[in-house]
Design a protein around this motif. Structure first.
Motif, PDB file in Angstrom:
ATOM      1  N   PRO A 317       0.834  -1.206   0.000  1.00 13.34           N
ATOM      2  CA  PRO A 317       0.000   0.000   0.000  1.00 13.34           C
ATOM      3  C   PRO A 317       0.858   1.241   0.000  1.00 13.34           C
ATOM      4  CG  PRO A 317       0.009  -1.017   2.164  1.00 13.34           C
ATOM      5  CD  PRO A 317       0.675  -1.971   1.239  1.00 13.34           C
ATOM      6  N   ARG A 350      -6.525   7.887   1.047  1.00 16.42           N
ATOM      7  CA  ARG A 350      -6.535   6.876   2.110  1.00 16.42           C
ATOM      8  C   ARG A 350      -7.062   7.463   3.411  1.00 16.42           C
ATOM      9  NH1 ARG A 350      -1.065   3.621   2.641  1.00 16.42           N
ATOM     10  NH2 ARG A 350      -2.414   2.563   4.148  1.00 16.42           N
ATOM     11  N   LYS A 351      -7.600   6.578   4.226  1.00 11.18           N
ATOM     12  CA  LYS A 351      -8.047   6.959   5.559  1.00 11.18           C
ATOM     13  C   LYS A 351      -6.895   6.731   6.537  1.00 11.18           C
ATOM     14  CE  LYS A 351     -12.363   8.165   4.845  1.00 11.18           C
ATOM     15  NZ  LYS A 351     -12.825   9.529   5.170  1.00 11.18           N
ATOM     16  N   THR A 375      -8.774  11.995   6.076  1.00 10.35           N
ATOM     17  CA  THR A 375      -8.355  11.555   4.744  1.00 10.35           C
ATOM     18  C   THR A 375      -7.000  12.177   4.433  1.00 10.35           C
ATOM     19  OG1 THR A 375     -10.652  11.428   4.038  1.00 10.35           O
ATOM     20  CG2 THR A 375      -8.978  11.476   2.311  1.00 10.35           C
ATOM     21  N   TYR A 377      -3.364  12.269   1.683  1.00 11.37           N
ATOM     22  CA  TYR A 377      -2.721  11.965   0.406  1.00 11.37           C
ATOM     23  C   TYR A 377      -1.447  12.792   0.341  1.00 11.37           C
ATOM     24  CZ  TYR A 377      -5.316  16.228  -0.749  1.00 11.37           C
ATOM     25  OH  TYR A 377      -5.845  17.493  -0.732  1.00 11.37           O
ATOM     26  N   LEU A 405      -1.858   4.730   9.137  1.00 14.44           N
ATOM     27  CA  LEU A 405      -2.470   4.632   7.815  1.00 14.44           C
ATOM     28  C   LEU A 405      -3.249   3.335   7.711  1.00 14.44           C
ATOM     29  CD1 LEU A 405       0.523   5.901   5.655  1.00 14.44           C
ATOM     30  CD2 LEU A 405      -1.410   7.196   6.553  1.00 14.44           C
ATOM     31  N   SER A 407      -5.508   0.569   5.421  1.00  5.91           N
ATOM     32  CA  SER A 407      -5.547   0.056   4.040  1.00  5.91           C
ATOM     33  C   SER A 407      -6.949   0.249   3.460  1.00  5.91           C
ATOM     34  CB  SER A 407      -5.169  -1.421   4.037  1.00  5.91           C
ATOM     35  OG  SER A 407      -6.021  -2.151   4.875  1.00  5.91           O
TER      36      SER A 407
END
Length: 407
Positions: A317, A350-351, A375, A377, A405, A407
């Motif tokens: 990831p 991604r959360k 959220t 990035y 982080l 997935s």
């Protein structure tokens, strides 16, 4: 020096007689006065308290001072009733080395600045450790040591006296038993009908005299038994009261244990706060030490050999990155300074779960609260230690070390 030979001989005789008495008790050849079940349970609890207190005390000393040589030195100073000299903690020593290294490398260089910042934090950690050791020694170690060197010695002394009283009592019981047996034997011989035709009739006179002597011996033994029983009962009561005081000792040790936990909690809370502050300080100028990310980026896939491209690779990831267009000037790196104008990628965000609270240093950063979901990035050319985080209509830079982080 007053050397009394008679007293020495008497003490030696008592020692050997008690040694024989112990041996006969172990072999089952002599009677032994047994204590009641409650008294035995008090003895067992006292022994258990003493053993575990010693172990907890020794291991706590190891926790507070892992260096055995330093522990021996402190023990000697304590026995000599002298003040233990102040000792530099490992954190303070590390802080000293880091500061000296920063001065050699240049306090204005990035490495020197970081060494100074970390050294200051290590010095604060060392000072907190010193306060914790001092507090734990006074509030926890000292009460445990006072019990072992004070109350327990008194209990042990009274138990030895009680043991001697029991041996004296058992010896008196055995003496009375022998005297009664001899008296009964003499009485049986005296009850025989005298034969005056016997050539030696004076044996009957001797038997009567022996019976009277043994009667006196029985009375004397019974008197000694009563006195010894009284002394034994008195000593047993004194020892019982001391053993029942173990409950108060447990209450006192429980209070000291709470104070130890409180001191340890404060110490670790201070250390945690110091490290959080250091992490924030390093995170604000960490971009100064990071090179251009584009120079270390992997070559395009088109230039890779076919054999390498065909090899299967495990899926890892990654943080989504906003793509760039060839031939168009890249202005995204400049927009990092104003994250509110940056638009998130169309897909692949991604959360992340926030691990710790974080206070924003300026308007470009996003304040965080522990356990909240945001959220995240990344952007091209952005410091790898930071991400863009969004929470509703709010947006800003966030440190990666404060995030988990998902997935």
């Amino acid at each position: 020096m007053d050397f009394n030979v008679k007293k020495l001989a008497s003490d030696a005789g008592v020692f050997f007689s008690r040694a024989m008495q112990f041996t006969e008790e172990k072999l089952g050849q002599a009677e032994k006065t047994e204590l009641d079940a409650h008294f035995e349970s008090l003895l067992a609890r006292a022994d258990c308290t003493k053993n575990w207190t010693e172990k907890i005390l020794r291991q706590t000393e190891v926790l507070l001072q892992p260096n055995p040589s330093a522990r021996v030195e402190e023990f000697l100073y304590e026995k000599l009733d002298r003040k233990v000299p102040s000792r530099v903690t490992n954190g303070e020593l590390l802080a000293q080395y880091m500061t000296e290294a920063a001065n050699d490398f240049g306090p204005g260089t990035p490495y020197g600045k970081t060494l100074i910042k970390v050294g200051e934090t290590q010095r604060r950690l060392g000072a907190a450790e010193r306060d914790f050791i001092h507090s734990a020694s006074i509030n926890f170690l000292t009460p445990l040591r006072n019990f072992l060197e004070g109350d327990w010695r008194t209990i042990s002394k009274e138990r030895r006296i009680l043991q001697n009283r029991r041996l004296d009592l058992d010896a008196c019981k055995a003496r009375l038993k022998k005297a009664k047996a001899a008296e009964a034997k003499a009485a049986c011989e005296g009850d025989a009908v005298p034969d005056f035709q016997e050539t030696r009739p004076r044996n009957y006179v001797l038997s009567a005299s022996a019976s009277a002597l043994w009667s006196d011996e029985v009375e004397k033994a019974e008197h000694e038994l009563r006195l010894t029983q009284t002394e034994f009962d008195r000593q047993a009561e004194v020892t019982r009261l001391l053993l029942e005081g173990i409950s108060s000792t447990h209450v006192n040790h429980l209070r000291c244990l709470h104070e130890f936990v409180e001191s340890q909690t404060n110490y670790y809370a201070q250390c945690y706060q110091y490290m959080l502050d250091l992490q924030k300080q390093l995170g604000r100028f960490s971009g100064t030490f990071v090179g251009n990310a584009e120079s270390t980026s992997p070559p395009p896939a088109a230039t890779s050999p076919p054999a390498v491209a065909a090899a299967p690779l495990p899926a890892v990831p990654t943080i989504p990155v906003v793509p760039t267009i060839v031939g168009v000037p890249n202005t995204v790196a400049e927009s990092v300074l104003n994250p509110n104008e940056v638009k998130p990628p169309a897909s692949g965000t991604r959360k992340a779960r926030v691990l710790y609270d974080y206070e924003a240093a300026d308007s470009t950063e996003l304040a965080l609260l522990a356990d909240e979901m945001i959220t995240v990035y990344s952007l091209p050319g952005m410091d790898p230690d930071w991400l863009i985080g969004e929470r509703g209509n709010q947006k800003g830079k966030v440190p990666v070390t404060y995030l988990e982080l998902l997935s």
